[in-house]
Design a protein around this motif. Structure first.
Motif, short mmCIF file in Angstrom:
data_model
loop_
_atom_site.label_atom_id
_atom_site.label_comp_id
_atom_site.label_asym_id
_atom_site.label_seq_id
_atom_site.Cartn_x
_atom_site.Cartn_y
_atom_site.Cartn_z
N ASN A 137 39.31 0.01 14.86
CA ASN A 137 38.28 0.96 15.00
C ASN A 137 38.18 2.00 14.21
O ASN A 137 37.21 2.49 13.56
CB ASN A 137 38.10 1.61 16.57
N SER A 140 37.34 0.92 10.56
CA SER A 140 35.77 0.59 10.65
C SER A 140 35.07 1.80 10.68
O SER A 140 34.19 2.04 9.99
CB SER A 140 35.53 -0.38 11.72
N SER A 143 35.18 3.41 7.15
CA SER A 143 34.25 2.34 6.21
C SER A 143 32.75 2.98 6.57
O SER A 143 31.97 3.29 5.67
CB SER A 143 34.43 1.07 6.59
N GLN A 144 32.38 3.24 8.03
CA GLN A 144 31.22 3.89 8.35
C GLN A 144 31.11 5.07 7.76
O GLN A 144 29.87 5.44 7.26
CB GLN A 144 30.99 3.78 9.70
N THR A 285 38.28 -1.25 2.07
CA THR A 285 37.89 -2.84 2.46
C THR A 285 39.01 -3.61 2.17
O THR A 285 39.38 -4.43 2.70
CB THR A 285 36.69 -3.05 1.35
N MET A 288 41.52 -3.28 4.82
CA MET A 288 41.03 -4.07 6.10
C MET A 288 41.55 -5.66 5.85
O MET A 288 42.23 -6.21 6.66
CB MET A 288 39.73 -3.89 6.27
N THR A 324 31.18 -3.01 5.71
CA THR A 324 32.50 -3.62 6.10
C THR A 324 33.14 -3.19 7.32
O THR A 324 33.51 -2.15 7.38
CB THR A 324 33.49 -3.87 4.96
N ARG A 325 33.33 -4.11 8.15
CA ARG A 325 34.52 -3.61 9.58
C ARG A 325 35.44 -4.76 9.76
O ARG A 325 35.26 -5.91 9.57
CB ARG A 325 33.21 -3.96 10.73
N SER A 327 37.59 -5.84 12.93
CA SER A 327 37.56 -6.14 14.37
C SER A 327 38.90 -6.80 14.89
O SER A 327 39.42 -7.64 14.30
CB SER A 327 36.20 -6.73 14.67
#
Length: 443
Positions: A137, A140, A143-144, A285, A288, A324-325, A327
């Motif tokens: 989280n 992400s 990234s957001q 990214t 991740m 890009t996320r 999870s």
């Protein structure tokens, strides 16, 4: 006798004119960009006997060389101020405990270490999954945040372009009014307004200014005409087929492509995107993907509490907006592949390999690079902004020493010209008395 009245009247009018100019200077002491005004006096002959006085129209006290230097340094201030503002706001967000990459990784691997004493503990395994979810989280969210700032910068670019076009149009309008009135007293305030508009524009993009014989300004940027007399160019932006941002300028039927290295706030927005924001997005990214691939690969080498092959804990994807996320999967605590032996799934031998990932270059360096890259960029822009501000303040001080209103000086001028007015009125009183006595002699 009439000469006496004429000379005194001219003297009184000259003093009154000087008082009016000083009053105007004092009234505009706080007006942005105001240049103090003055009038000059010269002697005049009255009927070949005695000297009267005449005054010039009010003129601005200004130096175009100082103005040019101030506008150039204002461009540097606008550039570094924009860089630093966007960078520091992003650094505050990324450096928070909820999204700081190194902190998130440390928390995750602390959960891994806690399992070494009780590898089959459901509570500790659940804690590991919870830490993995927080890690996913947090990254992400980073990234957001980067994607949101990309959007904000795109909007700011359009807003800045609109400001540039608006200021260019206003300068062209002022050019037209100044040409019509001439560069004398009637256009003094308009010339001040125009200089102030050029200063503001210089903070947005780099401009060169030339003053024509008619008093108007010709502004260019990168050799392309931005303002010529009463005409102003219109700047627009577009994206080419490769996704590269472009700037175009159109003046009448002529158009040209401008370099993105346009300076000022507009140039800083592009440079920040290319040199700071986009590389950060690539780094996040990359982290991740490293987290997902290496942790998933390590878990796949082990066995869960049922002796089954370890399953993936993370997954990397892109949402509908292209962000890009990272999870976590639906993995349960019992499905974590923490044992290297299928027949003894509770021994936790795979935890050593999992813990060892924390010290690897992919994790450690990538996480540190995200914050250090941004911190370095902000430190550099902050230092350069301090230098630019110092230089601008020096030029502003020189300009103000010449052109700004000095209230003490104007107070002295008021007293001086008031005394001059009173003295001339006294001369007129003496003349009136002499005239009255002369009439008495012939009565």
């Amino acid at each position: 006798m009439m000469n006496l009245f004429t000379i005194a009247a001219q003297g009184a009018q000259a003093a009154q004119n000087q008082l009016s100019v000083s009053a105007g200077n004092i009234a505009n002491q706080q007006t942005a960009g105001y240049s103090r005004q003055q009038i000059t006096q010269s002697a005049s002959t009255v009927d070949s006997v005695g000297n009267g006085v005449r005054t010039s129209d009010p003129s601005r006290i200004t130096d175009q060389t100082l103005n040019q230097a101030l506008w150039r340094t204002q461009n540097s201030v606008g550039y570094y101020q924009s860089l630093n503002s966007w960078g520091t706001s992003l650094e505050k967000v990324i450096s928070s405990s909820a999204t700081q990459p190194s902190t998130l990784l440390t928390s995750f691997f602390n959960s891994v270490s806690a399992l070494t004493s009780q590898p089959d503990s459901t509570a500790y395994r659940q804690q590991l999954i919870s830490s993995a979810t927080s890690l996913a989280n947090g990254l992400s969210q980073t990234s957001q945040n980067l994607a949101d700032q990309q959007t904000s910068i795109g909007q700011q670019q359009q807003s800045t372009i609109q400001q540039v076009n608006q200021l260019s149009s206003q300068i062209a309008d002022l050019n037209q009014q100044i040409e019509r009135l001439g560069t004398g007293a009637e256009s003094n305030s308009l010339q001040d307004q125009r200089d102030q508009q050029v200063k503001t524009l210089s903070g947005l993009i780099a401009v060169s200014v030339e003053k024509t014989d008619t008093g108007s300004y010709t502004l260019t940027t990168q050799g392309s005409t931005l303002v010529a007399g009463k005409q102003a160019a219109v700047i627009s932006s577009s994206t080419d087929t490769q996704g590269n941002w472009q700037l175009q300028s159109r003046l009448g039927q002529a158009s040209s492509t401008l370099s993105t290295a346009i300076g000022g706030q507009l140039g800083a927005l592009y440079d920040y995107q290319q040199q700071v924001l986009s590389p950060l997005q690539t780094q996040v990214t990359g982290l991740m993907q490293s987290v997902s691939e290496q942790i998933n690969s390590t878990l796949a080498n082990g066995y869960d509490l049922q002796g089954e092959q370890g399953k993936a804990l993370f997954t990397v994807s892109k949402d509908s907006a292209g962000v890009t996320r990272l999870s976590t999967t639906t993995l349960t605590p019992a499905q974590l592949g923490l044992s290297l032996e299928q027949k003894t799934p509770a021994n936790g031998d795979n935890l050593s390999a999992l813990s060892g990932l924390q010290a690897t270059k992919d994790f450690k360096d990538q996480a540190a690079a995200i914050t250090s890259h941004l911190a370095l960029a902000n430190s550099q822009s902050s230092n350069q902004l301090a230098v630019a501000n110092a230089v601008t303040q020096q030029w502003q001080q020189q300009r103000d020493n010449l052109s700004a209103v000095n209230k003490d000086e104007e107070a002295v001028n008021l007293q001086t010209y008031l005394q001059s007015y009173q003295a001339n009125m006294k001369v007129m009183s003496v003349g009136n008395q002499l005239f009255s006595e002369l009439l008495t002699l012939f009565s």
